[in-house]
Design an enzyme around this catalytic site. Sequence first.
Site, short mmCIF file in Angstrom:
data_model
loop_
_atom_site.label_atom_id
_atom_site.label_comp_id
_atom_site.label_asym_id
_atom_site.label_seq_id
_atom_site.Cartn_x
_atom_site.Cartn_y
_atom_site.Cartn_z
CG ASP A 136 46.46 50.63 46.19
OD1 ASP A 136 47.52 51.26 46.27
OD2 ASP A 136 45.84 50.45 45.11
CG HIS A 168 40.79 56.20 43.10
ND1 HIS A 168 40.59 57.17 42.15
CD2 HIS A 168 42.05 56.38 43.57
CE1 HIS A 168 41.70 57.89 42.03
NE2 HIS A 168 42.60 57.43 42.88
CG ASN A 212 54.24 56.69 49.34
OD1 ASN A 212 54.80 57.25 48.41
ND2 ASN A 212 52.93 56.49 49.34
CD GLU A 265 47.40 55.70 48.07
OE1 GLU A 265 48.34 56.22 47.48
OE2 GLU A 265 46.46 55.13 47.49
C1 LAG Z 1 48.16 53.30 44.43
N1 LAG Z 1 47.60 53.97 45.33
O1 LAG Z 1 46.40 54.51 45.22
C2 LAG Z 1 49.52 52.75 44.57
O2 LAG Z 1 50.17 53.29 45.72
C3 LAG Z 1 50.25 53.02 43.30
O3 LAG Z 1 51.59 52.57 43.40
C4 LAG Z 1 49.52 52.32 42.15
O4 LAG Z 1 50.04 52.75 40.87
C5 LAG Z 1 48.06 52.72 42.09
N2 LAG Z 1 47.47 53.14 43.29
C6 LAG Z 1 47.24 51.55 41.58
O5 LAG Z 1 47.17 50.54 42.56
C7 LAG Z 1 51.11 52.00 40.35
C8 LAG Z 1 51.92 52.86 39.39
C9 LAG Z 1 51.19 53.05 38.07
C10 LAG Z 1 50.81 51.71 37.50
C11 LAG Z 1 49.88 51.04 38.52
C12 LAG Z 1 49.38 49.69 38.06
O6 LAG Z 1 52.18 54.13 40.00
O7 LAG Z 1 52.09 53.72 37.14
O8 LAG Z 1 50.14 51.87 36.26
O9 LAG Z 1 50.62 50.83 39.74
O10 LAG Z 1 50.43 48.81 37.83
C13 LAG Z 1 50.65 51.05 35.17
C14 LAG Z 1 51.21 51.91 34.03
C15 LAG Z 1 50.09 52.72 33.38
C16 LAG Z 1 48.98 51.80 32.90
C17 LAG Z 1 48.48 50.97 34.08
C18 LAG Z 1 47.40 49.98 33.69
O11 LAG Z 1 52.23 52.77 34.55
O12 LAG Z 1 50.64 53.45 32.27
O13 LAG Z 1 47.90 52.56 32.38
O14 LAG Z 1 49.59 50.24 34.64
O15 LAG Z 1 47.90 48.94 32.92
CA CA Z 2 36.82 52.83 41.99
#
Ligand code: LAG
Ligand code: CA
Length: 500
Positions: free
Chosen positions: A209, A213, A309, A246
């Site tokens: 994942d 980064h 995905n 990824e």
């Molecule tokens: C990935 N790939 O690089 C994953 O495929 C993706 O699903 C992940 O984001 C991301 N990287 C981090 O592993 C998902 C959501 C985000 C979510 C994050 C963490 O797409 O929206 O962010 O998982 O749960 C969420 C909130 C944000 C907040 C963050 C931190 O949506 O608003 O800032 O959590 O608390």
């Molecule tokens: Ca990093």
Amino acid sequence: MLRFVVLLAGLALTLAFKNPHYSGDRTTMVHLFEWKWDDIADECERFLGPNGFGGIQISPPNENLIIRAHNRPWWERYQPMSYRLITRSGNEQQFTNMVRRCNNVGVRIYVDAIINHMTGTWSENVGTAGSTATFGQWSYPAVPYGWNDFNWPNCVIQGSDYANNAERVRNCELSGLKDLNQGTEHVRTMIVNYMNHLIDLGVAGFRIDAAKHMWPGDLRIIYERLRNLNTNHGFPAGARPYIYQEVIDLGGEAVTKHEYTPLAAVTEFKFGMELSRAFQRGNQLRWLVNWGPQWGLMDSEDSLTFIDNHDNQRGHGAGGNILTHRQPKEYKAAIAFMLAHPYGEPQLMSSYSFTDTEAGPPMNSNQDIISPSINSDGTCGNGWVCEHRWRQIFQMVQFRNVAGNTGLNDWWDNGSNQIAFCRGGQAFIAFNNDLWDLSQTLQTCLPAGQYCDIISGSRSGNGCTGKVVTVGNDGRAHISVGANEYDMMLAIHVGTQSRI
Ligand code: LAG
Ligand code: CA
């Protein structure tokens, strides 16, 4: 001689993490997004094993932060609290049992490994295994991680960083998720121990994942410290884990996919984007005649391919207009093209239905995940879509297994959106994405016989519930796919001959 040995060693190294180590002639994996381990074990035995699936990508198995404030969204699993194997999908014993049962029926398990970061900052601070953390002190005692294990100074990635600042993309926080420093020995050790524990339990590899980064140099060191796959689970001696990183690279960014292909395989996001465009008539199918690196895709052996995905099917991540189960006719066609074409290492998506893009999987009033039910026609219920159980999709998995490592031959097109091609002398497929019917006599490359189309039906006993295609001694057959038919393709392969 020495130079030859060095060359061979170099080749072995670059290919080391690019072999999925499927069992037998299997070729395709499916992402069972948010499934429970017990349900996956059942699915291996009752469906995936018997239907020739090669493997499964599972949701992250390590402890995550429980986020009740958002009603347990799917994305809480991307916020690690520790590497203990306890989540809503099950505990370590259930995990171990799943891997054993799936490997026993020839289906491999690939783990979604979240190693770039830990959680964000929340007022809730209890994980799915009961661990707690003190976010303000970057303290995760259940690993343990502390202050010195993260990147400093603290910063958050800005949208503009992606264009020109690789350093910030690697060392700042992705959406506020506390960013681990993989350059430190302690972080490397914790990550390697976690992954090696999974290898010992019999998994075949990992999705990395957020690889974009992390620094490729740090990842290389982590991969090299991984153990060989467990021979007690049927892997050959000396087998390295399959690793697909990824990296979303649709062009124009500071970090590119090519920085990661020397290490292991990489997710090819351009693949699903271009096919989604073509099968929605944004591009003519005839141009797919040179599908592959000429389209800017990575080399085939570097490329993990998919249409949608878990992120882009709900508008997270990058890239718009991706086909999903919500547009079934076009989606099934794009999937069929992916599985019929020799390029890449394909992955299917298997979803639950949703309207809210944050919504977690089907759950009961205790917020426990509800198992999929299986209907009498083989499809799923209880809110699960199970694209992998759609006839047009799972029968194409068999098509790919039968085609094996044959090349693509006998391409035909009508100059717009009707195309057809063969795989060696084993398999043939035709698509019609024009507004008029396809009705042509075409070279199918198959031995003479009567074949059952695996798209419009399937073999049943000695008969066929779909179209029957009669191949003559010259390999030619009349092919017909009407513009208004339920599906836009027809596929036959050796092994689907009917005797009617
Ligand atoms: C990935 N790939 O690089 C994953 O495929 C993706 O699903 C992940 O984001 C991301 N990287 C981090 O592993 C998902 C959501 C985000 C979510 C994050 C963490 O797409 O929206 O962010 O998982 O749960 C969420 C909130 C944000 C907040 C963050 C931190 O949506 O608003 O800032 O959590 O608390
Ligand atoms: Ca990093």
